[in-house]
Design a protein around this motif. Sequence first.
Motif, PDB file in Angstrom:
ATOM      1  N   GLN A  55       0.764  -1.246   0.017  1.00  5.86           N
ATOM      2  CA  GLN A  55      -0.018   0.077   0.050  1.00  5.86           C
ATOM      3  C   GLN A  55       0.922   1.212   0.015  1.00  5.86           C
ATOM      4  OE1 GLN A  55      -2.517   0.340   3.488  1.00  5.86           O
ATOM      5  NE2 GLN A  55      -2.897   2.253   3.293  1.00  5.86           N
ATOM      6  N   ARG A  56       0.618   2.236  -0.789  1.00  4.54           N
ATOM      7  CA  ARG A  56       1.310   3.416  -0.701  1.00  4.54           C
ATOM      8  C   ARG A  56       0.400   4.687  -1.216  1.00  4.54           C
ATOM      9  NH1 ARG A  56       4.431   4.788  -6.130  1.00  4.54           N
ATOM     10  NH2 ARG A  56       3.228   4.052  -7.706  1.00  4.54           N
ATOM     11  N   LEU A  57       1.035   5.680  -0.709  1.00  8.27           N
ATOM     12  CA  LEU A  57      -0.028   7.156  -0.865  1.00  8.27           C
ATOM     13  C   LEU A  57       0.544   7.910  -2.051  1.00  8.27           C
ATOM     14  CD1 LEU A  57      -2.071   9.186   0.344  1.00  8.27           C
ATOM     15  CD2 LEU A  57      -0.061  10.131   1.463  1.00  8.27           C
ATOM     16  N   VAL A  58      -0.161   7.848  -3.258  1.00  8.12           N
ATOM     17  CA  VAL A  58       0.105   8.645  -4.168  1.00  8.12           C
ATOM     18  C   VAL A  58      -0.331  10.000  -4.568  1.00  8.12           C
ATOM     19  CG1 VAL A  58       0.739   6.228  -5.461  1.00  8.12           C
ATOM     20  CG2 VAL A  58      -1.707   7.273  -5.629  1.00  8.12           C
ATOM     21  N   GLY A  59      -1.401  10.340  -3.551  1.00  6.03           N
ATOM     22  CA  GLY A  59      -1.664  11.695  -4.097  1.00  6.03           C
ATOM     23  C   GLY A  59      -3.030  11.784  -5.054  1.00  6.03           C
ATOM     24  N   LEU A  60      -2.601  12.777  -5.729  1.00  7.53           N
ATOM     25  CA  LEU A  60      -3.447  13.135  -6.903  1.00  7.53           C
ATOM     26  C   LEU A  60      -2.856  12.385  -8.114  1.00  7.53           C
ATOM     27  CD1 LEU A  60      -5.572  15.227  -7.939  1.00  7.53           C
ATOM     28  CD2 LEU A  60      -3.660  16.808  -8.928  1.00  7.53           C
ATOM     29  N   VAL A  61      -3.894  11.551  -8.766  1.00 15.09           N
ATOM     30  CA  VAL A  61      -3.504  10.559  -9.561  1.00 15.09           C
ATOM     31  C   VAL A  61      -4.464  10.471 -11.023  1.00 15.09           C
ATOM     32  CG1 VAL A  61      -4.653   8.727  -8.834  1.00 15.09           C
ATOM     33  CG2 VAL A  61      -2.876   8.175 -10.179  1.00 15.09           C
ATOM     34  N   MET A  62      -4.125  10.490 -12.107  1.00  9.38           N
ATOM     35  CA  MET A  62      -4.806  10.518 -13.433  1.00  9.38           C
ATOM     36  C   MET A  62      -5.016   8.837 -13.757  1.00  9.38           C
ATOM     37  SD  MET A  62      -5.597  10.058 -16.727  1.00  9.38           S
ATOM     38  CE  MET A  62      -3.991  10.204 -17.635  1.00  9.38           C
ATOM     39  N   ILE A  63      -5.822   8.193 -13.761  1.00  9.97           N
ATOM     40  CA  ILE A  63      -5.990   6.992 -14.411  1.00  9.97           C
ATOM     41  C   ILE A  63      -6.565   6.878 -15.708  1.00  9.97           C
ATOM     42  CG2 ILE A  63      -7.094   4.584 -13.791  1.00  9.97           C
ATOM     43  CD1 ILE A  63      -7.234   5.636 -10.930  1.00  9.97           C
ATOM     44  N   PRO A  64      -5.923   6.531 -16.559  1.00 18.07           N
ATOM     45  CA  PRO A  64      -6.545   6.352 -18.077  1.00 18.07           C
ATOM     46  C   PRO A  64      -7.415   5.364 -18.280  1.00 18.07           C
ATOM     47  CG  PRO A  64      -3.949   6.112 -17.920  1.00 18.07           C
ATOM     48  CD  PRO A  64      -4.557   5.827 -16.705  1.00 18.07           C
ATOM     49  N   GLY A  65      -8.601   5.965 -18.863  1.00 24.41           N
ATOM     50  CA  GLY A  65      -9.861   5.346 -19.240  1.00 24.41           C
ATOM     51  C   GLY A  65      -9.611   3.970 -19.783  1.00 24.41           C
ATOM     52  N   LYS A  66      -8.554   3.777 -20.441  1.00 21.86           N
ATOM     53  CA  LYS A  66      -8.474   2.427 -21.253  1.00 21.86           C
ATOM     54  C   LYS A  66      -8.048   1.396 -20.348  1.00 21.86           C
ATOM     55  CE  LYS A  66      -3.452   3.306 -22.399  1.00 21.86           C
ATOM     56  NZ  LYS A  66      -2.594   3.382 -23.777  1.00 21.86           N
ATOM     57  N   HIS A  67      -7.467   1.761 -18.999  1.00 23.98           N
ATOM     58  CA  HIS A  67      -7.276   0.602 -17.903  1.00 23.98           C
ATOM     59  C   HIS A  67      -8.292   0.354 -17.049  1.00 23.98           C
ATOM     60  CE1 HIS A  67      -3.518   0.328 -19.581  1.00 23.98           C
ATOM     61  NE2 HIS A  67      -3.003   1.657 -19.499  1.00 23.98           N
ATOM     62  N   LEU A  68      -9.409   1.231 -16.841  1.00 26.80           N
ATOM     63  CA  LEU A  68     -10.419   1.038 -15.940  1.00 26.80           C
ATOM     64  C   LEU A  68     -11.134  -0.408 -16.339  1.00 26.80           C
ATOM     65  CD1 LEU A  68     -12.049   4.564 -15.823  1.00 26.80           C
ATOM     66  CD2 LEU A  68     -10.738   3.638 -14.159  1.00 26.80           C
ATOM     67  N   VAL A  69     -11.312  -1.078 -15.123  1.00 26.52           N
ATOM     68  CA  VAL A  69     -12.131  -2.184 -14.865  1.00 26.52           C
ATOM     69  C   VAL A  69     -13.435  -1.839 -14.174  1.00 26.52           C
ATOM     70  CG1 VAL A  69     -12.283  -4.737 -14.097  1.00 26.52           C
ATOM     71  CG2 VAL A  69     -10.066  -3.648 -14.937  1.00 26.52           C
ATOM     72  N   SER A  70     -13.429  -1.243 -13.028  1.00 28.59           N
ATOM     73  CA  SER A  70     -14.580  -1.090 -12.328  1.00 28.59           C
ATOM     74  C   SER A  70     -14.247   0.331 -11.580  1.00 28.59           C
ATOM     75  CB  SER A  70     -15.172  -2.023 -11.472  1.00 28.59           C
ATOM     76  OG  SER A  70     -14.288  -2.434 -10.522  1.00 28.59           O
ATOM     77  N   MET A  71     -15.321   1.015 -11.105  1.00 23.43           N
ATOM     78  CA  MET A  71     -15.359   2.090 -10.213  1.00 23.43           C
ATOM     79  C   MET A  71     -16.432   1.904  -9.221  1.00 23.43           C
ATOM     80  SD  MET A  71     -15.039   6.205 -11.185  1.00 23.43           S
ATOM     81  CE  MET A  71     -15.404   7.285 -10.231  1.00 23.43           C
ATOM     82  N   GLU A  72     -16.258   2.384  -7.974  1.00 23.59           N
ATOM     83  CA  GLU A  72     -17.441   2.105  -6.890  1.00 23.59           C
ATOM     84  C   GLU A  72     -17.277   3.530  -6.125  1.00 23.59           C
ATOM     85  OE1 GLU A  72     -16.705  -1.349  -4.725  1.00 23.59           O
ATOM     86  OE2 GLU A  72     -17.179  -2.613  -5.984  1.00 23.59           O
TER      87      GLU A  72
END
Length: 81
Positions: A55-72
């Motif tokens: 586990q690590r703190l990454v702060g502000l992050v942008m996750i590319p849509g092509k890599h998304l599997v699910s979001m809750e």
Amino acid sequence: MAADTENIRQLESYLNFKARIKITDGRVFIGVFVCIDKQKNVILAHTEEFRGNEQRLVGLVMIPGKHLVSMETEDLDAVYF
């Protein structure tokens, strides 16, 4: 067009909620849902990354849509991409 408007309203209602995002390589990110664009790129703030037992703190992050599997969000509604 009306369906798009309703979907946008629903996404806007989740802004500033805590969100959990799973991506294609198995990592999980938990942070505050700040933004999404038409390509489904998601920005999370105050984010933690989980990879297996690490586990690590990454702060502000942008996750590319092509890599998304699910979001809750914290109210446990799931959105699958």
